[in-house]
Design a protein around this motif. Structure first.
Motif, PDB file in Angstrom:
ATOM      1  N   GLU A  75      -2.877   1.091  -0.223  1.00  9.23           N
ATOM      2  CA  GLU A  75      -3.021   0.622  -0.520  1.00  9.23           C
ATOM      3  C   GLU A  75      -0.957   0.027  -0.871  1.00  9.23           C
ATOM      4  O   GLU A  75      -2.051  -1.272  -2.024  1.00  9.23           O
ATOM      5  CB  GLU A  75      -3.629   0.597  -2.283  1.00  9.23           C
ATOM      6  CG  GLU A  75      -4.565   0.787  -2.009  1.00  9.23           C
ATOM      7  CD  GLU A  75      -5.315   2.326  -2.386  1.00  9.23           C
ATOM      8  OE1 GLU A  75      -6.377   2.880  -2.268  1.00  9.23           O
ATOM      9  OE2 GLU A  75      -3.935   2.811  -1.392  1.00  9.23           O
ATOM     10  N   ALA A  78       0.859  -3.396   1.777  1.00  6.21           N
ATOM     11  CA  ALA A  78       0.762  -4.766   2.045  1.00  6.21           C
ATOM     12  C   ALA A  78       2.028  -5.650   0.334  1.00  6.21           C
ATOM     13  O   ALA A  78       1.541  -5.208  -0.156  1.00  6.21           O
ATOM     14  CB  ALA A  78      -0.866  -5.512   1.475  1.00  6.21           C
ATOM     15  N   ARG A  79       2.077  -7.231   0.987  1.00  9.76           N
ATOM     16  CA  ARG A  79       2.846  -7.777   0.242  1.00  9.76           C
ATOM     17  C   ARG A  79       2.814  -9.084  -0.066  1.00  9.76           C
ATOM     18  O   ARG A  79       2.804  -9.325   1.461  1.00  9.76           O
ATOM     19  CB  ARG A  79       4.548  -7.025   0.803  1.00  9.76           C
ATOM     20  CG  ARG A  79       5.268  -5.614   0.406  1.00  9.76           C
ATOM     21  CD  ARG A  79       5.400  -5.764  -0.316  1.00  9.76           C
ATOM     22  NE  ARG A  79       6.258  -4.538  -1.080  1.00  9.76           N
ATOM     23  CZ  ARG A  79       5.980  -3.417  -1.315  1.00  9.76           C
ATOM     24  NH1 ARG A  79       4.724  -3.582  -2.271  1.00  9.76           N
ATOM     25  NH2 ARG A  79       6.741  -2.556  -1.151  1.00  9.76           N
ATOM     26  N   LYS A  82       0.324  -9.980   2.515  1.00 13.40           N
ATOM     27  CA  LYS A  82       0.165  -9.910   4.350  1.00 13.40           C
ATOM     28  C   LYS A  82       0.531  -8.600   4.571  1.00 13.40           C
ATOM     29  O   LYS A  82       1.032  -7.587   3.401  1.00 13.40           O
ATOM     30  CB  LYS A  82       1.524 -10.669   4.671  1.00 13.40           C
ATOM     31  CG  LYS A  82       1.411 -12.162   4.676  1.00 13.40           C
ATOM     32  CD  LYS A  82       2.772 -12.486   4.985  1.00 13.40           C
ATOM     33  CE  LYS A  82       2.749 -14.137   5.397  1.00 13.40           C
ATOM     34  NZ  LYS A  82       3.665 -14.769   6.279  1.00 13.40           N
ATOM     35  N   LEU A  83      -0.112  -8.276   5.504  1.00 10.97           N
ATOM     36  CA  LEU A  83      -0.218  -6.533   5.788  1.00 10.97           C
ATOM     37  C   LEU A  83       0.857  -6.339   6.116  1.00 10.97           C
ATOM     38  O   LEU A  83       1.641  -6.775   6.966  1.00 10.97           O
ATOM     39  CB  LEU A  83      -1.195  -6.751   7.047  1.00 10.97           C
ATOM     40  CG  LEU A  83      -2.860  -6.596   6.630  1.00 10.97           C
ATOM     41  CD1 LEU A  83      -3.621  -6.627   8.058  1.00 10.97           C
ATOM     42  CD2 LEU A  83      -3.123  -5.973   5.690  1.00 10.97           C
ATOM     43  N   HIS A  84       1.725  -4.975   5.867  1.00  5.34           N
ATOM     44  CA  HIS A  84       2.554  -4.396   6.051  1.00  5.34           C
ATOM     45  C   HIS A  84       2.446  -4.270   7.959  1.00  5.34           C
ATOM     46  O   HIS A  84       1.520  -4.765   8.697  1.00  5.34           O
ATOM     47  CB  HIS A  84       2.661  -2.534   5.865  1.00  5.34           C
ATOM     48  CG  HIS A  84       3.904  -2.158   6.495  1.00  5.34           C
ATOM     49  ND1 HIS A  84       3.714  -1.805   8.112  1.00  5.34           N
ATOM     50  CD2 HIS A  84       5.239  -2.220   6.076  1.00  5.34           C
ATOM     51  CE1 HIS A  84       5.575  -1.298   8.140  1.00  5.34           C
ATOM     52  NE2 HIS A  84       5.572  -1.243   6.421  1.00  5.34           N
ATOM     53  N   GLN A  87      -0.037  -2.378   9.759  1.00  6.50           N
ATOM     54  CA  GLN A  87      -1.352  -2.128   9.053  1.00  6.50           C
ATOM     55  C   GLN A  87      -2.174  -3.340  10.618  1.00  6.50           C
ATOM     56  O   GLN A  87      -2.777  -3.517  10.752  1.00  6.50           O
ATOM     57  CB  GLN A  87      -1.548  -2.568   7.371  1.00  6.50           C
ATOM     58  CG  GLN A  87      -1.839  -1.641   6.424  1.00  6.50           C
ATOM     59  CD  GLN A  87      -1.523  -2.022   5.335  1.00  6.50           C
ATOM     60  OE1 GLN A  87      -0.569  -3.202   5.489  1.00  6.50           O
ATOM     61  NE2 GLN A  87      -1.920  -1.625   4.368  1.00  6.50           N
ATOM     62  N   GLN A  88      -1.151  -4.863  10.834  1.00  4.24           N
ATOM     63  CA  GLN A  88      -0.856  -5.457  11.522  1.00  4.24           C
ATOM     64  C   GLN A  88      -1.471  -4.797  12.849  1.00  4.24           C
ATOM     65  O   GLN A  88      -2.144  -5.127  13.243  1.00  4.24           O
ATOM     66  CB  GLN A  88      -0.376  -7.151  11.018  1.00  4.24           C
ATOM     67  CG  GLN A  88      -0.991  -8.323  12.232  1.00  4.24           C
ATOM     68  CD  GLN A  88      -2.154  -8.320  11.488  1.00  4.24           C
ATOM     69  OE1 GLN A  88      -1.971  -8.607  10.594  1.00  4.24           O
ATOM     70  NE2 GLN A  88      -3.178  -8.378  12.020  1.00  4.24           N
ATOM     71  N   HIS A  91      -4.595  -3.018  13.463  1.00  3.84           N
ATOM     72  CA  HIS A  91      -6.043  -4.590  13.518  1.00  3.84           C
ATOM     73  C   HIS A  91      -5.879  -4.855  14.799  1.00  3.84           C
ATOM     74  O   HIS A  91      -6.974  -5.039  15.046  1.00  3.84           O
ATOM     75  CB  HIS A  91      -5.955  -5.255  12.461  1.00  3.84           C
ATOM     76  CG  HIS A  91      -6.565  -6.677  12.081  1.00  3.84           C
ATOM     77  ND1 HIS A  91      -8.156  -6.125  11.768  1.00  3.84           N
ATOM     78  CD2 HIS A  91      -6.772  -7.595  12.060  1.00  3.84           C
ATOM     79  CE1 HIS A  91      -9.009  -7.173  12.118  1.00  3.84           C
ATOM     80  NE2 HIS A  91      -8.524  -8.276  12.677  1.00  3.84           N
TER      81      HIS A  91
END
Length: 171
Positions: A75, A78-79, A82-84, A87-88, A91
């Protein structure tokens, strides 16, 4: 026992039982349910979080052992909405099916990429060997980690802090 921990950038002070596992503290006290309880034996890696920047299996550590330390959960990656990059990449590369192992895989992949910023297939597979997936066959996971490595290279986007490799890989 009294503990104070920084979790995802927020400091928490709590009284905990000495035998309370970190995974249960994160999920039950702090609501960090992205940290998954899998095997409760440290074998599956679903509960992987970062402790002071290195991946650990939170079912193998008591909450009191994290006193005064910094913890990052899935959790907290993300900053600014925007996903890390990892993470991106997971996906974009369809590196999940049921998603149960995904948070732990992502946390371990970030640790792996901090030590090895341009891993080949074998390095990714070895670096993730303590995290199990029952669905995918791993090819998309390996592809996602390598994609994330490219996304994290200087000039490819938001800078991700690199660190000195450590001797304890993923434990």
């Amino acid at each position: 026992m009294h503990i104070s921990v920084n979790v995802d950038g927020v400091t928490y002070a709590d009284e905990v039982e000495p035998r309370l596992l970190l995974v249960h503290y994160l999920r039950e006290r702090l609501g960090k349910t992205g940290t998954v309880v899998g095997c409760d034996t440290g074998n599956c890696g679903a509960c992987t979080v970062h402790l002071d920047g290195h991946s650990i299996k939170s079912c193998s550590l008591f909450a009191v052992q994290a006193n005064g330390r910094e913890i990052t959960t899935i959790e907290g990656l993300a900053r600014d909405g925007k996903l890390h990059p990892v993470q991106q990449a997971f996906h974009s590369n369809h590196a999940l099916q049921c998603g149960f192992c995904t948070p732990g895989m992502i946390m371990q992949a970030i640790d792996l990429l901090a030590d090895e910023p341009d891993p080949d297939d074998e390095t990714v597979r070895k670096g993730l060997e303590g995290n199990l997936c029952r669905c995918t066959g791993y090819q998309n996971i390996v592809r996602a980690v390598q994609d994330a490595a490219q996304r994290m290279k200087p000039g490819a986007g938001p800078e991700i802090e690199q660190r000195t490799p450590h001797a304890v890989g993923g434990e």
